[in-house]
Design an enzyme around this catalytic site. Structure first.
Site, PDB file in Angstrom:
ATOM      1  N   SER A 114      29.991  -6.428 -21.467  1.00 53.90           N
ATOM      2  CA  SER A 114      29.104  -5.623 -21.268  1.00 53.90           C
ATOM      3  C   SER A 114      29.502  -4.059 -21.225  1.00 53.90           C
ATOM      4  O   SER A 114      28.869  -3.156 -21.411  1.00 53.90           O
ATOM      5  CB  SER A 114      27.868  -5.899 -20.215  1.00 53.90           C
ATOM      6  OG  SER A 114      28.592  -5.823 -18.958  1.00 53.90           O
ATOM      7  N   HIS A 156      38.551  -4.859 -18.146  1.00 54.60           N
ATOM      8  CA  HIS A 156      38.618  -5.274 -16.476  1.00 54.60           C
ATOM      9  C   HIS A 156      38.777  -6.892 -16.334  1.00 54.60           C
ATOM     10  O   HIS A 156      38.314  -7.470 -17.273  1.00 54.60           O
ATOM     11  CB  HIS A 156      36.945  -4.873 -16.070  1.00 54.60           C
ATOM     12  CG  HIS A 156      35.882  -5.376 -17.004  1.00 54.60           C
ATOM     13  ND1 HIS A 156      35.549  -4.816 -17.919  1.00 54.60           N
ATOM     14  CD2 HIS A 156      35.021  -6.265 -16.780  1.00 54.60           C
ATOM     15  CE1 HIS A 156      34.545  -5.204 -18.664  1.00 54.60           C
ATOM     16  NE2 HIS A 156      34.117  -6.270 -17.838  1.00 54.60           N
ATOM     17  N   HIS A 185      37.555  -9.657 -13.577  1.00 52.36           N
ATOM     18  CA  HIS A 185      36.744 -10.069 -12.530  1.00 52.36           C
ATOM     19  C   HIS A 185      37.658 -10.848 -11.599  1.00 52.36           C
ATOM     20  O   HIS A 185      38.427 -11.841 -12.199  1.00 52.36           O
ATOM     21  CB  HIS A 185      35.522 -10.913 -13.152  1.00 52.36           C
ATOM     22  CG  HIS A 185      34.605 -10.044 -14.094  1.00 52.36           C
ATOM     23  ND1 HIS A 185      33.350  -9.690 -13.580  1.00 52.36           N
ATOM     24  CD2 HIS A 185      34.791 -10.042 -15.397  1.00 52.36           C
ATOM     25  CE1 HIS A 185      32.880  -9.330 -14.728  1.00 52.36           C
ATOM     26  NE2 HIS A 185      33.619  -9.361 -15.732  1.00 52.36           N
TER      27      HIS A 185
HETATM   28  P1  5GP Z   1      31.360  -7.793 -18.198  1.00 58.58           P
HETATM   29  O1  5GP Z   1      29.958  -7.972 -18.440  1.00 58.58           O
HETATM   30  O2  5GP Z   1      31.503  -6.603 -19.198  1.00 58.58           O
HETATM   31  O3  5GP Z   1      32.302  -8.859 -18.412  1.00 58.58           O
HETATM   32  O4  5GP Z   1      31.448  -7.015 -16.808  1.00 58.58           O
HETATM   33  C1  5GP Z   1      30.920  -5.889 -16.467  1.00 58.58           C
HETATM   34  C2  5GP Z   1      30.862  -5.880 -14.904  1.00 58.58           C
HETATM   35  O5  5GP Z   1      30.454  -4.604 -14.621  1.00 58.58           O
HETATM   36  C3  5GP Z   1      29.483  -6.588 -14.393  1.00 58.58           C
HETATM   37  O6  5GP Z   1      29.665  -7.897 -13.850  1.00 58.58           O
HETATM   38  C4  5GP Z   1      28.569  -5.785 -13.766  1.00 58.58           C
HETATM   39  O7  5GP Z   1      27.791  -6.331 -13.006  1.00 58.58           O
HETATM   40  C5  5GP Z   1      29.400  -4.414 -13.547  1.00 58.58           C
HETATM   41  N1  5GP Z   1      28.858  -3.376 -13.307  1.00 58.58           N
HETATM   42  C6  5GP Z   1      28.258  -2.736 -14.470  1.00 58.58           C
HETATM   43  N2  5GP Z   1      27.812  -1.516 -13.985  1.00 58.58           N
HETATM   44  C7  5GP Z   1      28.267  -1.331 -12.766  1.00 58.58           C
HETATM   45  C8  5GP Z   1      28.486  -0.416 -11.828  1.00 58.58           C
HETATM   46  O8  5GP Z   1      27.901   0.758 -12.045  1.00 58.58           O
HETATM   47  N3  5GP Z   1      29.104  -0.424 -10.829  1.00 58.58           N
HETATM   48  C9  5GP Z   1      29.678  -1.660 -10.264  1.00 58.58           C
HETATM   49  N4  5GP Z   1      30.220  -1.705  -9.128  1.00 58.58           N
HETATM   50  N5  5GP Z   1      29.804  -2.579 -11.386  1.00 58.58           N
HETATM   51  C10 5GP Z   1      29.286  -2.495 -12.403  1.00 58.58           C
END
Ligand code: 5GP
Ligand code: ZN
Length: 112
Positions: free
Chosen positions: A93, A98, A100
């Site tokens: 998203s 990144h 996790h």
């Molecule tokens: P993805 O979905 O791309 O694998 O991971 C993106 C992560 O970023 C998600 O787990 C989401 O909760 C986290 N995230 C999105 N916006 C923010 C933010 O403004 N601050 C923090 N600390 N995490 C965020």
């Protein structure tokens, strides 16, 4: 990169709960934790995802994994999961690389 959420977090334009920082990477708690421990480790350089890693920028990935090993050891975490989603179907998203780091509960396999 101007319009990138995580570049703004690195720049301090958007607040975050910092876990670790050095010249190459930044680690902070996920805003919507999916486990008792859930932080993200990101390169300071903007790379869109794992798909954007090549010979010119891959050194930061080794560094990030060293940082993950160090931080989890320091926190006494022996078992954890490292996840990086690439692209929409996999659930990415935020288009800034990144990793996790999730720990503190039983995990299932295969992941959903
Ligand atoms: P993805 O979905 O791309 O694998 O991971 C993106 C992560 O970023 C998600 O787990 C989401 O909760 C986290 N995230 C999105 N916006 C923010 C933010 O403004 N601050 C923090 N600390 N995490 C965020
Ligand atoms: Zn970025």
């Amino acid at each position: 990169m101007a319009d990138c959420l995580f570049c703004k977090i690195i720049a301090g334009e958007i607040p975050s709960a910092k876990v670790y920082e050095d010249e190459l990477c930044y680690a902070f708690n996920d805003i919507a934790p999916q486990a008792p421990t859930h932080f993200l480790v990101i390169p300071k350089a903007h790379i869109p995802s794992v798909a954007g890693i090549d010979g010119s920028n891959s050194a930061v990935v080794a560094h990030i994994f060293e940082v993950i090993a160090k931080l989890t050891k320091e926190q006494g975490i022996a078992s954890y999961r490292v996840v990086s989603n690439i692209g929409e179907q996999a659930g990415q998203s935020v288009p800034h690389l990144h990793f996790h780091v999730l720990a503190g509960r039983d995990m299932t396999w295969p992941p959903g």
